[in-house]
Each structure stands twice: as C-alpha cells, then as structure tokens.
Design a protein around this motif. Structure first.
Motif, PDB file in Angstrom:
ATOM      1  N   TYR A 275      61.776  22.966  -6.821  1.00 19.22           N
ATOM      2  CA  TYR A 275      61.914  23.627  -5.528  1.00 19.22           C
ATOM      3  C   TYR A 275      61.872  25.140  -5.748  1.00 19.22           C
ATOM      4  O   TYR A 275      62.834  25.732  -6.254  1.00 19.22           O
ATOM      5  CB  TYR A 275      63.225  23.234  -4.857  1.00 19.22           C
ATOM      6  N   LEU A 276      60.765  25.752  -5.387  1.00 20.14           N
ATOM      7  CA  LEU A 276      60.601  27.185  -5.597  1.00 20.14           C
ATOM      8  C   LEU A 276      61.390  27.987  -4.564  1.00 20.14           C
ATOM      9  O   LEU A 276      61.428  27.636  -3.388  1.00 20.14           O
ATOM     10  CB  LEU A 276      59.128  27.565  -5.505  1.00 20.14           C
ATOM     11  N   SER A 277      61.984  29.079  -5.015  1.00 22.34           N
ATOM     12  CA  SER A 277      62.644  30.004  -4.095  1.00 22.34           C
ATOM     13  C   SER A 277      61.593  30.924  -3.484  1.00 22.34           C
ATOM     14  O   SER A 277      60.501  31.094  -4.032  1.00 22.34           O
ATOM     15  CB  SER A 277      63.683  30.842  -4.846  1.00 22.34           C
ATOM     16  N   VAL A 278      61.911  31.502  -2.352  1.00 18.77           N
ATOM     17  CA  VAL A 278      61.000  32.458  -1.724  1.00 18.77           C
ATOM     18  C   VAL A 278      61.423  33.872  -2.102  1.00 18.77           C
ATOM     19  O   VAL A 278      62.543  34.096  -2.577  1.00 18.77           O
ATOM     20  CB  VAL A 278      60.998  32.304  -0.190  1.00 18.77           C
ATOM     21  N   ASP A 279      60.522  34.841  -1.860  1.00 18.79           N
ATOM     22  CA  ASP A 279      60.848  36.222  -2.181  1.00 18.79           C
ATOM     23  C   ASP A 279      61.665  36.859  -1.055  1.00 18.79           C
ATOM     24  O   ASP A 279      62.079  36.179  -0.101  1.00 18.79           O
ATOM     25  CB  ASP A 279      59.573  37.024  -2.484  1.00 18.79           C
ATOM     26  N   ALA A 280      61.875  38.162  -1.132  1.00 19.10           N
ATOM     27  CA  ALA A 280      62.711  38.854  -0.159  1.00 19.10           C
ATOM     28  C   ALA A 280      62.163  38.791   1.255  1.00 19.10           C
ATOM     29  O   ALA A 280      62.893  38.943   2.232  1.00 19.10           O
ATOM     30  CB  ALA A 280      62.895  40.313  -0.581  1.00 19.10           C
ATOM     31  N   ASP A 281      60.856  38.527   1.370  1.00 17.97           N
ATOM     32  CA  ASP A 281      60.218  38.426   2.681  1.00 17.97           C
ATOM     33  C   ASP A 281      60.067  36.979   3.144  1.00 17.97           C
ATOM     34  O   ASP A 281      59.401  36.705   4.146  1.00 17.97           O
ATOM     35  CB  ASP A 281      58.841  39.099   2.649  1.00 17.97           C
ATOM     36  N   GLY A 282      60.658  36.050   2.403  1.00 22.05           N
ATOM     37  CA  GLY A 282      60.578  34.642   2.776  1.00 22.05           C
ATOM     38  C   GLY A 282      59.267  33.978   2.418  1.00 22.05           C
ATOM     39  O   GLY A 282      58.941  32.919   2.965  1.00 22.05           O
ATOM     40  N   MET A 283      58.512  34.575   1.497  1.00 22.59           N
ATOM     41  CA  MET A 283      57.184  34.065   1.137  1.00 22.59           C
ATOM     42  C   MET A 283      57.221  33.342  -0.207  1.00 22.59           C
ATOM     43  O   MET A 283      58.029  33.652  -1.084  1.00 22.59           O
ATOM     44  CB  MET A 283      56.195  35.225   1.037  1.00 22.59           C
ATOM     45  N   VAL A 284      56.311  32.385  -0.360  1.00 18.13           N
ATOM     46  CA  VAL A 284      56.100  31.711  -1.639  1.00 18.13           C
ATOM     47  C   VAL A 284      54.937  32.418  -2.325  1.00 18.13           C
ATOM     48  O   VAL A 284      53.835  32.486  -1.782  1.00 18.13           O
ATOM     49  CB  VAL A 284      55.773  30.221  -1.451  1.00 18.13           C
ATOM     50  N   GLN A 285      55.172  32.928  -3.505  1.00 19.13           N
ATOM     51  CA  GLN A 285      54.154  33.693  -4.207  1.00 19.13           C
ATOM     52  C   GLN A 285      53.262  32.774  -5.055  1.00 19.13           C
ATOM     53  O   GLN A 285      53.761  31.865  -5.735  1.00 19.13           O
ATOM     54  CB  GLN A 285      54.790  34.753  -5.098  1.00 19.13           C
ATOM     55  N   PRO A 286      51.939  32.999  -5.044  1.00 20.10           N
ATOM     56  CA  PRO A 286      51.006  32.185  -5.834  1.00 20.10           C
ATOM     57  C   PRO A 286      51.368  32.130  -7.308  1.00 20.10           C
ATOM     58  O   PRO A 286      51.227  31.084  -7.956  1.00 20.10           O
ATOM     59  CB  PRO A 286      49.667  32.882  -5.609  1.00 20.10           C
ATOM     60  N   GLU A 287      51.857  33.255  -7.847  1.00 22.81           N
ATOM     61  CA  GLU A 287      52.224  33.294  -9.271  1.00 22.81           C
ATOM     62  C   GLU A 287      53.358  32.328  -9.574  1.00 22.81           C
ATOM     63  O   GLU A 287      53.370  31.674 -10.623  1.00 22.81           O
ATOM     64  CB  GLU A 287      52.632  34.712  -9.665  1.00 22.81           C
ATOM     65  N   ALA A 288      54.314  32.211  -8.640  1.00 21.36           N
ATOM     66  CA  ALA A 288      55.436  31.298  -8.835  1.00 21.36           C
ATOM     67  C   ALA A 288      54.959  29.852  -8.859  1.00 21.36           C
ATOM     68  O   ALA A 288      55.443  29.032  -9.650  1.00 21.36           O
ATOM     69  CB  ALA A 288      56.469  31.497  -7.733  1.00 21.36           C
ATOM     70  N   VAL A 289      53.992  29.542  -7.984  1.00 18.88           N
ATOM     71  CA  VAL A 289      53.425  28.191  -7.954  1.00 18.88           C
ATOM     72  C   VAL A 289      52.703  27.910  -9.265  1.00 18.88           C
ATOM     73  O   VAL A 289      52.875  26.842  -9.875  1.00 18.88           O
ATOM     74  CB  VAL A 289      52.456  28.041  -6.767  1.00 18.88           C
ATOM     75  N   TYR A 290      51.895  28.853  -9.697  1.00 22.72           N
ATOM     76  CA  TYR A 290      51.134  28.708 -10.949  1.00 22.72           C
ATOM     77  C   TYR A 290      52.070  28.430 -12.120  1.00 22.72           C
ATOM     78  O   TYR A 290      51.834  27.510 -12.916  1.00 22.72           O
ATOM     79  CB  TYR A 290      50.330  29.979 -11.194  1.00 22.72           C
ATOM     80  N   ASN A 291      53.153  29.201 -12.227  1.00 25.38           N
ATOM     81  CA  ASN A 291      54.070  29.055 -13.357  1.00 25.38           C
ATOM     82  C   ASN A 291      54.866  27.757 -13.307  1.00 25.38           C
ATOM     83  O   ASN A 291      55.348  27.284 -14.342  1.00 25.38           O
ATOM     84  CB  ASN A 291      55.031  30.242 -13.394  1.00 25.38           C
TER      85      ASN A 291
END
Length: 270
Positions: A122-138
């Motif tokens: 379960y990925l966390s979101v960034d400060a703007d509430g977004m899921v970053q592509p790099e986080a998905v990749y990793n």
C-alpha cells in the motif's frame, strides 16, 4: 439542483436521470425488451441496441467496441478486474501494488486477496495527495502481477499521473520480463478528464482496465479491458460479455441490460 430546498452537490456519487437519457431508455422497457443473447428476432433487436451503445462508448474511449465489457456497477467492475487478474496470474506471482487512498471497492478487494495468501503493498501519497510514478516503479518486484492506482480521488479530488504511472509499470515489467497488469479506477474522471486510452498509455502488453461512471442511469458503470489473457469470472452463469479482445475473454458472466446500457451510451454525450 435543489431537492426539497436542499442544494445537492454530490453528483459524483449519484445523479438524477437526464430527460434525454430516460427518453432513450423507455423503448427498451416496453417495445425492445428481448434478451440480447437470444437468437430470435426480439432478442436480436435488443442486441443491435447493445452493440450500438458499445460502439458509441468505444468512440469516447478511443478503443475497439469488442474491448468494452458492461457491468452492473463500479464495485463489480473493480472487483472483476482485481480478482480476475490476480486469479488468472496467480501461478506467476502473488504481489499487488496499490495506494492507501483507493476507493473501498479496491482496498477491500486487495484486503480479501491478502487473506487468500496474496501480498499487497500500500503506497503512501505525497504532500499533495498524489501517487508518484517512481514510488510505483520501486514497489514492483519479481512476484508482482497487478498494479491498481486510481485516476481521480473521490474524496480530495487529486488527479494521479496515470500515463506516467503506466510507463513506469511497463518499463519495470520489461526489465523483469514478466506480465504486470495496470488497472485504474477512473470512475471520478468521467466527464472531467480525458478517457482516451491511447493518451493514458494503454497497450496490449501491460493491461489497463478502466472504470468510468456514466452520468445517465444511476449506479451503472462499465469496465474497459485490453488484455491477451482471460480474467476469472466472478459470477458463475451462462456467459454474456465474452468478446473482449476478440478472443472470448470473460470478466463477468451475467445477463445484459439493454435498457441501462442505452442510457449510459447517451449520457456520455450530454
């Protein structure tokens, strides 16, 4: 609009039926009432309407009509995509990547699969509430079979960079030489954002299944699947929606609803 003096602002949750949509649906309550799967003339009249609706929706999504699979609702669509893909690919892996802010239809599906032996990140979101592509990749590893990230968030309205996430999933899948399906819950994006699957980075190697809400018949949705393999059906009965990618792929097995599908296809053009 107002309902008995109340200002109603929850159209993303459900909407009143537009008169144009109702007009399009009425004939299928009384005149063209046949089962589209029947071979007789009454059934084939309904089949024609269903196929026409499929073509109109495909035009909006920039995909082939046979890649459209109609379902009864957003929850069914998410469940069909997630459970179907996880089951179909379970022999190649048991790892799923999603975010912590998905709709409950996605989160509860993933939680159920965890109880069946699947592993979920379960990925966390960034400060703007977004899921970053790099986080998905990793987060993707050699056991990953499915990535599911929503397009527009139903609570805070953030819009995830789906095309960039799709590229990250594709890149990682190619590096690992494996099939990884990318699914996006796009219910809240309909009517506001582009649903062109080419613009979103869809191809037939990584699969992208999208859900969209049609503003006509309340509570009815559809699922778009572009894939080379057959997801497992959730509902066991006579197959109806069996034409995905032209190879008799099946996401759900259920009776068609010509009435609601006709309303949906028109609603997209209001």
């Amino acid at each position: 609009m107002t309902v008995e003096g109340t200002v109603y602002l929850d159209h993303a949750g459900t909407t009143p039926l537009d008169p144009k949509v109702l007009e399009a649906m009425v004939p299928y309550f009384t005149q063209h009432f046949g089962n589209p799967s029947s071979l007789h003339s009454v059934g084939q009249e309904a089949r024609y309407a269903l196929d026409e609706a499929r073509e109109r929706v495909a035009g909006v999504l920039n995909c082939r009509p046979r890649e459209i699979v109609f379902t009864a609702g957003g929850t069914e669509s998410d469940n069909a995509a997630i459970h179907g893909v996880a089951t179909a690919l379970h022999e190649t892996g048991n790892h799923i990547v999603t975010s912590s802010v998905e709709h409950h239809a996605v989160l509860h599906s993933c939680q159920y699969l965890e109880s069946q032996g699947f592993e979920v990140t379960y990925l966390s979101v960034d400060a703007d509430g977004m899921v970053q592509p790099e986080a998905v990749y990793n987060a993707i590893n050699e056991r990953t079979t499915l990535v599911t990230i929503m397009y527009g968030n139903n609570e805070i309205g953030t819009i995830n960079p789906i095309s960039e996430i799709a590229k990250s999933v594709k890149k990682r899948a190619e590096e690992l030489s494996r099939t990884i399906v990318f699914h996006t819950d796009a219910v809240q994006a309909a009517g506001y954002l582009s649903l062109d699957v080419a613009e979103l980075g869809v191809d037939s190697k990584i699969v992208v299944a999208g859900i969209l809400m049609m503003g006509g018949m309340t509570g009815y949705f559809l699922i778009l699947t572009i894939w080379k393999r057959r997801p497992e059906a959730l509902i066991k009965t006579r197959p109806q929606e069996t034409h995905v990618s032209g190879d008799s792929k099946l996401v759900t097995e259920d009776e068609h609803s010509t009435i609601t599908v006709s309303g949906k296809s028109l609603a997209e053009f209001l």
